[in-house]
Design an enzyme around this catalytic site. Structure first.
Site, short mmCIF file in Angstrom:
data_model
loop_
_atom_site.label_atom_id
_atom_site.label_comp_id
_atom_site.label_asym_id
_atom_site.label_seq_id
_atom_site.Cartn_x
_atom_site.Cartn_y
_atom_site.Cartn_z
N CYS A 157 0.81 -1.23 0.00
CA CYS A 157 0.00 0.00 0.00
C CYS A 157 0.84 1.27 0.00
CB CYS A 157 -0.97 -0.01 1.19
SG CYS A 157 -0.20 -0.22 2.80
N HIS A 250 -1.28 7.34 3.39
CA HIS A 250 0.17 7.26 3.53
C HIS A 250 0.82 8.43 2.79
CE1 HIS A 250 -0.40 3.51 5.38
NE2 HIS A 250 0.00 2.68 4.45
#
Length: 358
Positions: A157, A250
């Protein structure tokens, strides 16, 4: 438009829950089977889910579905669906065996797990970046002895926050990359309630994450040769990964050195103009504009930008020259949408469009 019957293996976990929100009204995929561990098997989904982690409510259409045992009911599940998404929390070798078992039952697996990311005939796909790697599926099927069954995986991810931004710049000859990722707690399957130690804190270690961050881009940028993905030899990548008190999204601080240093305007133009097969094919989950650049000094931010293009865009900001490297910039992506379940759904849409489930 053809419809496909879908199973979700690992349906009770955080990524599994995200899958169900994305698939609730999907134009191509209809969820027929929910599967999880033996402790959940036989229960209704609403009773099997220990805690619903999503902000949106549990879709009513799934609440009363009976959960299957992902391992014991493999044959039954494989017979019910055209393919399965897989997002389970098990030992890597157990995940590998489980995914192989489904593939050999002629049930294609679109995996969110890391178990097969370095199997050389399993394509690891960011749909806009390396769709051509799907061609190794035919060699994988030959190895497995299957006609329909195969495994395709999405990448880690955190890569989504910087690899899609580096990819359009490869034409300038990327020599070296240094990246620090600041990763949300949902990447660990946690919320602030279940991870109180993250509040007012930063944890400077995420197990296995730095190795993935340095190695996986090279497979993504590799070449398909004789039925295998041969990883690229360059660029050199060094990474540090930190867990930060953010729920979703993120962030990456990225530093890049080029063979031939481009102008800032050339980088911005490369980002703005870049698109991939999902945009060309008009896939349902594809962002219209893949990369969004923010001119403001204080963007992108998780709280403001994680849901851009339904969480499927990649964001960039603060592009500027660097005193050690040539340029530095900030990247950002939603880790459970673009980075996990959403990226897997987009990959499945690409596989469907190219006939791999037929």
């Amino acid at each position: 438009m053809k419809q496909y019957k879908v199973g979700v293996i690992g349906a009770t976990g955080m990524v599994g829950q995200r899958f169900l929100l994305l698939l609730e009204n999907h134009p191509l995929f209809e969820v027929k089977v929910l599967a999880a561990s033996s402790s959940s098997a036989g229960k209704s989904y609403k009773n099997a889910v220990k805690k619903w982690h999503m902000q949106a409510a549990m879709p009513a259409k799934f609440a009363d579905m009976t959960v299957f045992d992902a391992d014991a009911d493999k044959e039954k599940i494989a017979a019910e669906v055209d393919f399965c998404f897989c997002a389970v929390n098990m030992k890597k070798e157990d995940i590998r065996d489980l995914e192989y078992a489904y593939a050999k039952l002629e049930c294609p697996i679109v995996s969110n797990n890391s178990a097969h990311r370095f199997t050389d005939d399993v394509p690891m796909i960011i749909p806009e970046v390396n769709a051509e790697h799907l061609e190794v599926i035919s060699a994988q099927r030959k190895r497995l002895g299957t006609k329909r069954g195969f495994i395709a995986v999405k990448s880690n991810c955190s890569l989504q926050s910087y690899v899609p931004l580096l990819h359009p710049l490869k034409k300038f000859g990327i020599k070296e990359v240094a990246v620090c990722t600041y990763q949300a707690i949902s990447g660990a399957g946690k919320t602030f309630e279940t991870m109180p130690e993250i509040c007012d804190n930063v944890i400077p270690f995420i197990g296995g994450e730095e190795e993935k961050s340095e190695k996986e881009p090279l497979k993504i940028w590799g070449s398909a040769e004789n039925g295998k993905i041969v990883p690229a030899a360059s660029p050199k990548i060094t990474a540090q990964c930190l867990r930060v008190p953010v729920s979703d999204g993120h962030t990456a601080a990225c530093f890049v050195k080029f063979d031939k240093k481009p102008k800032k305007e050339e980088i911005l133009s490369a980002w703005k103009e870049f698109y991939g097969e999902p945009q060309t094919l008009g896939l349902p989950s594809a962002p219209k504009q893949f990369i969004h650049y923010f001119e403001e000094d204080n963007r992108p931010q998780p709280a403001l930008d994680r849901n851009l293009e339904n969480g499927m865009a990649v964001c960039a900001g603060r592009l500027r020259e660097d005193s050690v490297y040539d340029y530095k910039f900030i990247g950002f992506s939603h880790n459970t949408l673009r980075g996990a379940a959403g990226g897997a759904v987009l990959l499945a849409e690409l596989l469907a469009a190219k006939g791999y489930f037929d």
